[in-house]
Write an enzyme that holds these catalytic residues in place. Sequence first.
Site, PDB file in Angstrom:
ATOM      1  N   ASN A   9       0.868  -1.180   0.000  1.00 37.11           N
ATOM      2  CA  ASN A   9       0.000   0.000   0.000  1.00 37.11           C
ATOM      3  C   ASN A   9       0.904   1.230   0.000  1.00 37.11           C
ATOM      4  O   ASN A   9       1.467   1.587   1.030  1.00 37.11           O
ATOM      5  CB  ASN A   9      -0.901  -0.019   1.244  1.00 37.11           C
ATOM      6  CG  ASN A   9      -1.776   1.217   1.335  1.00 37.11           C
ATOM      7  OD1 ASN A   9      -1.800   2.037   0.406  1.00 37.11           O
ATOM      8  ND2 ASN A   9      -2.487   1.369   2.435  1.00 37.11           N
ATOM      9  N   LYS A  11       0.020   4.236  -0.351  1.00 40.31           N
ATOM     10  CA  LYS A  11      -0.663   5.427   0.162  1.00 40.31           C
ATOM     11  C   LYS A  11      -0.428   6.606  -0.804  1.00 40.31           C
ATOM     12  O   LYS A  11      -0.372   6.389  -2.012  1.00 40.31           O
ATOM     13  CB  LYS A  11      -0.214   5.720   1.597  1.00 40.31           C
ATOM     14  CG  LYS A  11      -0.319   4.458   2.478  1.00 40.31           C
ATOM     15  CD  LYS A  11      -0.152   4.681   3.937  1.00 40.31           C
ATOM     16  CE  LYS A  11      -0.321   3.348   4.665  1.00 40.31           C
ATOM     17  NZ  LYS A  11      -0.267   3.495   6.111  1.00 40.31           N
ATOM     18  N   HIS A  96      -9.603   1.114   4.581  1.00 40.24           N
ATOM     19  CA  HIS A  96      -8.358   1.362   5.336  1.00 40.24           C
ATOM     20  C   HIS A  96      -8.650   2.329   6.483  1.00 40.24           C
ATOM     21  O   HIS A  96      -9.463   3.242   6.343  1.00 40.24           O
ATOM     22  CB  HIS A  96      -7.295   1.943   4.399  1.00 40.24           C
ATOM     23  CG  HIS A  96      -5.937   1.949   5.035  1.00 40.24           C
ATOM     24  ND1 HIS A  96      -5.566   2.918   5.944  1.00 40.24           N
ATOM     25  CD2 HIS A  96      -4.889   1.096   4.933  1.00 40.24           C
ATOM     26  CE1 HIS A  96      -4.325   2.654   6.361  1.00 40.24           C
ATOM     27  NE2 HIS A  96      -3.891   1.547   5.757  1.00 40.24           N
ATOM     28  N   GLU A  98      -7.081   4.771   7.586  1.00 38.30           N
ATOM     29  CA  GLU A  98      -6.862   6.192   7.261  1.00 38.30           C
ATOM     30  C   GLU A  98      -8.098   6.783   6.589  1.00 38.30           C
ATOM     31  O   GLU A  98      -8.409   7.962   6.762  1.00 38.30           O
ATOM     32  CB  GLU A  98      -5.597   6.338   6.395  1.00 38.30           C
ATOM     33  CG  GLU A  98      -4.342   6.160   7.245  1.00 38.30           C
ATOM     34  CD  GLU A  98      -3.147   5.592   6.517  1.00 38.30           C
ATOM     35  OE1 GLU A  98      -3.129   5.584   5.275  1.00 38.30           O
ATOM     36  OE2 GLU A  98      -2.221   5.136   7.208  1.00 38.30           O
ATOM     37  N   GLU A 167      -5.358  -4.714  10.477  1.00 36.63           N
ATOM     38  CA  GLU A 167      -4.389  -3.647  10.697  1.00 36.63           C
ATOM     39  C   GLU A 167      -4.748  -2.880  11.962  1.00 36.63           C
ATOM     40  O   GLU A 167      -5.593  -1.959  11.919  1.00 36.63           O
ATOM     41  CB  GLU A 167      -4.403  -2.666   9.517  1.00 36.63           C
ATOM     42  CG  GLU A 167      -3.987  -3.284   8.204  1.00 36.63           C
ATOM     43  CD  GLU A 167      -3.398  -2.247   7.255  1.00 36.63           C
ATOM     44  OE1 GLU A 167      -2.333  -2.512   6.709  1.00 36.63           O
ATOM     45  OE2 GLU A 167      -3.991  -1.160   7.098  1.00 36.63           O
ATOM     46  N   GLY A 173       2.395   2.699  10.792  1.00 33.34           N
ATOM     47  CA  GLY A 173       3.350   3.803  10.662  1.00 33.34           C
ATOM     48  C   GLY A 173       4.031   4.198  11.959  1.00 33.34           C
ATOM     49  O   GLY A 173       4.649   5.254  12.040  1.00 33.34           O
ATOM     50  N   SER A 213       3.408  -1.650  10.470  1.00 37.71           N
ATOM     51  CA  SER A 213       4.852  -1.668  10.757  1.00 37.71           C
ATOM     52  C   SER A 213       5.511  -3.004  10.402  1.00 37.71           C
ATOM     53  O   SER A 213       6.400  -3.476  11.113  1.00 37.71           O
ATOM     54  CB  SER A 213       5.112  -1.301  12.225  1.00 37.71           C
ATOM     55  OG  SER A 213       4.690   0.031  12.467  1.00 37.71           O
ATOM     56  N   GLY A 234       2.995  -0.899   4.296  1.00 44.36           N
ATOM     57  CA  GLY A 234       3.014   0.513   3.940  1.00 44.36           C
ATOM     58  C   GLY A 234       4.434   0.973   3.670  1.00 44.36           C
ATOM     59  O   GLY A 234       5.017   0.718   2.619  1.00 44.36           O
TER      60      GLY A 234
HETATM   61  P1  13P Z   1       2.999   0.742   7.653  1.00 40.73           P
HETATM   62  O1  13P Z   1       3.541  -0.563   7.123  1.00 40.73           O
HETATM   63  O2  13P Z   1       3.741   1.929   7.129  1.00 40.73           O
HETATM   64  O3  13P Z   1       2.874   0.700   9.152  1.00 40.73           O
HETATM   65  O4  13P Z   1       1.512   0.900   7.090  1.00 40.73           O
HETATM   66  C1  13P Z   1       0.643  -0.155   7.206  1.00 40.73           C
HETATM   67  C2  13P Z   1      -0.563   0.116   6.413  1.00 40.73           C
HETATM   68  O5  13P Z   1      -1.356   0.987   6.728  1.00 40.73           O
HETATM   69  C3  13P Z   1      -0.769  -0.670   5.189  1.00 40.73           C
HETATM   70  O6  13P Z   1      -2.039  -0.501   4.692  1.00 40.73           O
END
Ligand code: 13P
Length: 253
Positions: A9, A11, A96, A98, A167, A173, A213, A234
């Site tokens: 992803n 983003k 997601h 976010e 997640e 993140g 992460s 991510g």
């Molecule tokens: P990170 O791997 O940067 O923590 O993000 C995870 C994520 O939101 C994947 O969709």
Amino acid sequence: MRKPMAAANWKMNKNSEETRQFLQEYMTQASDLSGAEVVICPPFTLLAMLQQELASPNAPAWGGQNCFWEDKGAYTGEVSAPMLKELGCSYVIIGHSERRIIMGETDGQINQKLKAVLNHGMVPILCVGETLQQRENNAALSIVKNQLDKNLKDLAVQPGQLVIAYEPVWAIGTGVNASSDDAQEMIACIRSRLRELFNDDLANSTRILYGGSVRDDNIAELMAKPDIDGALIGGASLEADSLVRIARIIANG
Ligand code: 13P
């Protein structure tokens, strides 16, 4: 029977030059990679480039990070499932955290989006997960079960047509991943809820990923758990060598 998956992803990251370079590096380094399905989900603006560059049989699949539930119409700023299908997407990330938190996406909207993705012959990657406060209140399992019940309501889905990503919001993140035991516990619960909502076939065939992460130094421990079928990655998916290292570990189970 469930092919492990490494889903990237990206983003809101990368321009076309960075993407071209990533794809070149990725294709060189991953030419012998097998045993895991790799999916790259870039911003919408890069999908046409992926469609062009990833035409070879060994290349990863690609997908969207979101879509709207109507096929077309007066919905300024939205992109529909048939538009993603036309760009060769096999997958679409839906729900997601976010989008749930920053954009205020509701469980009902996520349910409509899942239906749109399935109607157009793509596979949704449905994201679920609890916040830190919900985990500290011992509500993580009930929160995720509630998300599943509302998001998957009245869904006509065949075995193999659904991917779920667990997640935990607090792990995204932050550099702090869920422990493999906690991830396994949640993912086993998700699988058993799929059994109750649908049937054995769907529960056994649905790939359930962990996200939050994920890096090359923590994925092996997660993959050692019986119900974890891969990862939604991510930050660590933005460099080709990092994604390839993670995908190789996922491929080895
Ligand atoms: P990170 O791997 O940067 O923590 O993000 C995870 C994520 O939101 C994947 O969709």
